[in-house]
Design a protein around this motif. Structure first.
Motif, PDB file in Angstrom:
ATOM      1  N   LEU A 154       0.835  -1.206   0.000  1.00 26.89           N
ATOM      2  CA  LEU A 154       0.000   0.000   0.000  1.00 26.89           C
ATOM      3  C   LEU A 154       0.868   1.254   0.000  1.00 26.89           C
ATOM      4  O   LEU A 154       0.603   2.206  -0.749  1.00 26.89           O
ATOM      5  N   ILE A 155       1.910   1.248   0.816  1.00 30.08           N
ATOM      6  CA  ILE A 155       2.812   2.407   0.872  1.00 30.08           C
ATOM      7  C   ILE A 155       3.534   2.587  -0.459  1.00 30.08           C
ATOM      8  O   ILE A 155       3.655   3.706  -0.974  1.00 30.08           O
ATOM      9  N   ILE A 156       4.012   1.475  -1.024  1.00 24.69           N
ATOM     10  CA  ILE A 156       4.685   1.552  -2.330  1.00 24.69           C
ATOM     11  C   ILE A 156       3.730   2.068  -3.390  1.00 24.69           C
ATOM     12  O   ILE A 156       4.081   2.911  -4.216  1.00 24.69           O
ATOM     13  N   GLY A 157       2.500   1.567  -3.375  1.00 20.62           N
ATOM     14  CA  GLY A 157       1.515   1.986  -4.363  1.00 20.62           C
ATOM     15  C   GLY A 157       1.115   3.439  -4.237  1.00 20.62           C
ATOM     16  O   GLY A 157       0.735   4.077  -5.221  1.00 20.62           O
ATOM     17  N   LEU A 158       1.191   3.991  -3.018  1.00 22.17           N
ATOM     18  CA  LEU A 158       0.819   5.390  -2.779  1.00 22.17           C
ATOM     19  C   LEU A 158       2.018   6.333  -2.852  1.00 22.17           C
ATOM     20  O   LEU A 158       1.890   7.503  -2.502  1.00 22.17           O
TER      21      LEU A 158
END
Length: 271
Positions: free
Chosen positions: A30-34
């Motif tokens: 999620l962090i990578i995607g955001l």
């Protein structure tokens, strides 16, 4: 196990595998995607705090694509290690091996996970952010559709000659698959420093292939190759046929080899 694949058993293991992926890698993914949004927020705060002028804030499509590419690279390198790195551990790996599912079911679940679920999750995250930036972020100009049109214009040439008939979407997915399979193999093969050793292995393999290629072109008759390419490029249809085959083989064959190696590793792993 006598049955190498049972649909109901595979479904249960896939659910278990996806749940494990969420627990081990969900927040990181999620962090990578955001990352594009995180970068926008940091960039905006820095402009307001240090420059005192929010109108100086700008964020274009080029920056979005560059950050997205970096995020994808991080996901490829870190993902397999976070999800399947425990397979080489003595305790956790033994638990994984003893799960009542065949090697082929575990392999199939792994392929669904890294080759389908993760890229779809990232695609959705990046797509939603791209749409939001188009609406909300000042100065976010250009469109991905324009870039895709340019790529098709360059690769397809004219009606009589296409450089490649391999679709951009399928080609992008095949490149993702090839790269993440490499790091998946490294995650279940090496016991420590998995990502670093995988990168080192890639460098070594690339060096060997470069040396073999250089040696091959030194041995073969240069005049024969020159004549071959002269005849080839005199016939656009022949060039198209050659490039199409080369592109497809370059994407499909390595993926098949990597999948076979991953399956063999899962089948033979012991603690």
């Amino acid at each position: 196990m006598k049955n190498i694949f049972k649909l109901d058993r595979f479904g249960k293991f896939l659910a278990y595998d996806l749940n494990n992926t969420w627990n081990q890698y969900g927040l990181s993914l999620l962090i990578i995607g955001l990352t594009p949004t995180i970068f926008v927020v940091i960039n905006y705060i820095m402009n307001v705090v240090f420059l005192g002028n929010e109108s100086s804030f700008s964020y274009g499509l080029g920056a979005f694509l560059a950050i997205t590419a970096i995020a994808i690279m991080v996901a490829i390198i870190a993902g397999p290690q976070k999800i399947y790195g425990h397979v080489t551990d003595k305790k956790a790996g033994s638990d994984y091996i003893l799960v009542p599912a065949s090697t082929f079911e575990k392999f199939s679940s792994m392929m669904v996970n890294v080759c389908v679920v993760i890229p779809i999750a990232l695609f959705i995250l990046f797509g939603l952010q791209y749409a939001a930036f188009k609406i909300c972020v000042p100065g976010f100009n250009g469109g991905i559709s324009d870039i895709i049109s340019k790529i098709h214009e360059v690769t397809r040439g004219n009606e009589d000659f296409h450089v490649s008939d391999f679709s951009l979407a399928m080609g992008s997915w095949a490149v993702w698959t090839q790269n993440i399979l490499i790091f998946t193999l490294g995650a279940i093969f090496f016991k420590k420093s998995k990502a670093a050793k995988t990168i080192l292995a890639i460098m070594c393999v690339s060096f060997v292939f470069s040396m073999l290629t250089a040696g091959f072109f030194q041995i073969v008759d240069a005049d024969s190759f020159e004549e071959l390419f002269k005849r080839l490029f005199d016939n656009p249809k022949a060039v198209q046929h050659f490039v199409n085959w080369f592109v497809n083989l370059a994407l499909i064959v390595p993926n098949a080899v990597l999948m076979a190696l991953i399956y063999l590793r899962l089948k033979t792993i012991k603690h």
